[in-house]
Design a protein around this motif. Sequence first.
Motif, mmCIF file in Angstrom:
data_model
loop_
_atom_site.group_PDB
_atom_site.id
_atom_site.type_symbol
_atom_site.label_atom_id
_atom_site.label_comp_id
_atom_site.label_asym_id
_atom_site.label_seq_id
_atom_site.Cartn_x
_atom_site.Cartn_y
_atom_site.Cartn_z
ATOM 1 N N SER A 4 0.854 -1.177 -0.063
ATOM 2 C CA SER A 4 0.127 0.024 -0.067
ATOM 3 C C SER A 4 0.990 1.245 -0.007
ATOM 4 O O SER A 4 0.290 2.400 -0.083
ATOM 5 N N MET A 5 2.202 1.116 0.188
ATOM 6 C CA MET A 5 3.005 2.363 0.306
ATOM 7 C C MET A 5 4.038 2.332 -1.062
ATOM 8 O O MET A 5 4.957 3.187 -1.107
ATOM 9 N N PRO A 7 5.506 3.275 -4.333
ATOM 10 C CA PRO A 7 5.587 4.751 -5.006
ATOM 11 C C PRO A 7 5.208 4.944 -6.219
ATOM 12 O O PRO A 7 5.781 5.700 -7.078
ATOM 13 N N ALA A 10 0.328 8.367 -9.030
ATOM 14 C CA ALA A 10 -1.199 8.203 -9.003
ATOM 15 C C ALA A 10 -1.746 8.417 -10.253
ATOM 16 O O ALA A 10 -1.460 9.022 -11.203
ATOM 17 N N ARG A 62 -1.312 8.529 0.941
ATOM 18 C CA ARG A 62 -0.985 8.847 -0.648
ATOM 19 C C ARG A 62 -1.214 10.205 -0.879
ATOM 20 O O ARG A 62 -2.487 10.547 -0.589
ATOM 21 N N SER A 63 -0.574 10.944 -1.813
ATOM 22 C CA SER A 63 -0.888 12.126 -2.260
ATOM 23 C C SER A 63 -2.264 12.282 -2.745
ATOM 24 O O SER A 63 -2.848 13.175 -2.489
ATOM 25 N N GLU A 65 -4.895 10.688 -2.047
ATOM 26 C CA GLU A 65 -5.882 10.487 -1.088
ATOM 27 C C GLU A 65 -6.081 11.722 -0.198
ATOM 28 O O GLU A 65 -6.902 12.039 0.161
ATOM 29 N N GLU A 73 -0.249 17.290 2.223
ATOM 30 C CA GLU A 73 0.396 16.044 1.849
ATOM 31 C C GLU A 73 1.053 15.602 3.123
ATOM 32 O O GLU A 73 1.470 16.281 4.045
ATOM 33 N N HIS A 74 1.253 14.228 2.997
ATOM 34 C CA HIS A 74 2.002 13.390 4.155
ATOM 35 C C HIS A 74 1.078 13.375 5.407
ATOM 36 O O HIS A 74 1.737 13.173 6.408
ATOM 37 N N TRP A 142 -0.117 -0.814 -6.653
ATOM 38 C CA TRP A 142 -1.096 -0.676 -5.467
ATOM 39 C C TRP A 142 -1.529 -1.743 -5.043
ATOM 40 O O TRP A 142 -2.445 -1.361 -4.127
#
Length: 187
Positions: A4-5, A7, A10, A62-63, A65, A73-74, A142
């Motif tokens: 799920s992380m 990179p 998107a 994620r960005s 989301e 962000e983050h 993803w």
Amino acid sequence: MPHSMSPAPAPNWLVQSHLSPFPGALIANWLFDEGSLTRRLTRLSRNGFSITPLVEEWQTLRSDECAALDLPEHSQGWVRETYLQGQGEAWVFARSVAARSALEEGGLNIDELGTRSLGELLFCDDAFTRRPIEVCRYPQAWLPAAVASAELWGRRSRFDRGPLSLLVAEVFLPSLWSAVDAQPEAC
């Protein structure tokens, strides 16, 4: 690093009116159905519906989301990834996220759902409003390795109740389309 992380870039999430090329009628019917996916899968599976949790933890969102939830962000959030299954077979990969701050203020214990359906909870609480459904070809990176495949259709919706916003993404796996083909009358 959990899947799920990954990179991956998107995807471009689009509402129905901006989608081109448009998926076939059957896929579009499932992508843009505004009813409960849990209920629809329960019918298709002849009450053989179940949920298998994969990931339930705090993560950096994620960005895409963060943008969909109007967060910086983050931002940290609760991430819940599951398989929605029919007759023991994974039909849908689902990823639901919510900001930590919203969960603390919103009174929803998403971290305690286990094998219960988040969708049923959302559709049984009239206080939730659903924003427009967005769709994309979900990034293979993803997805869990067991179901990772290119070009799978996914959809997401934001559900709001007061300060609480949940983003629910659902990716339709090839096994779902096989089940639909085998039982078109159940859809």
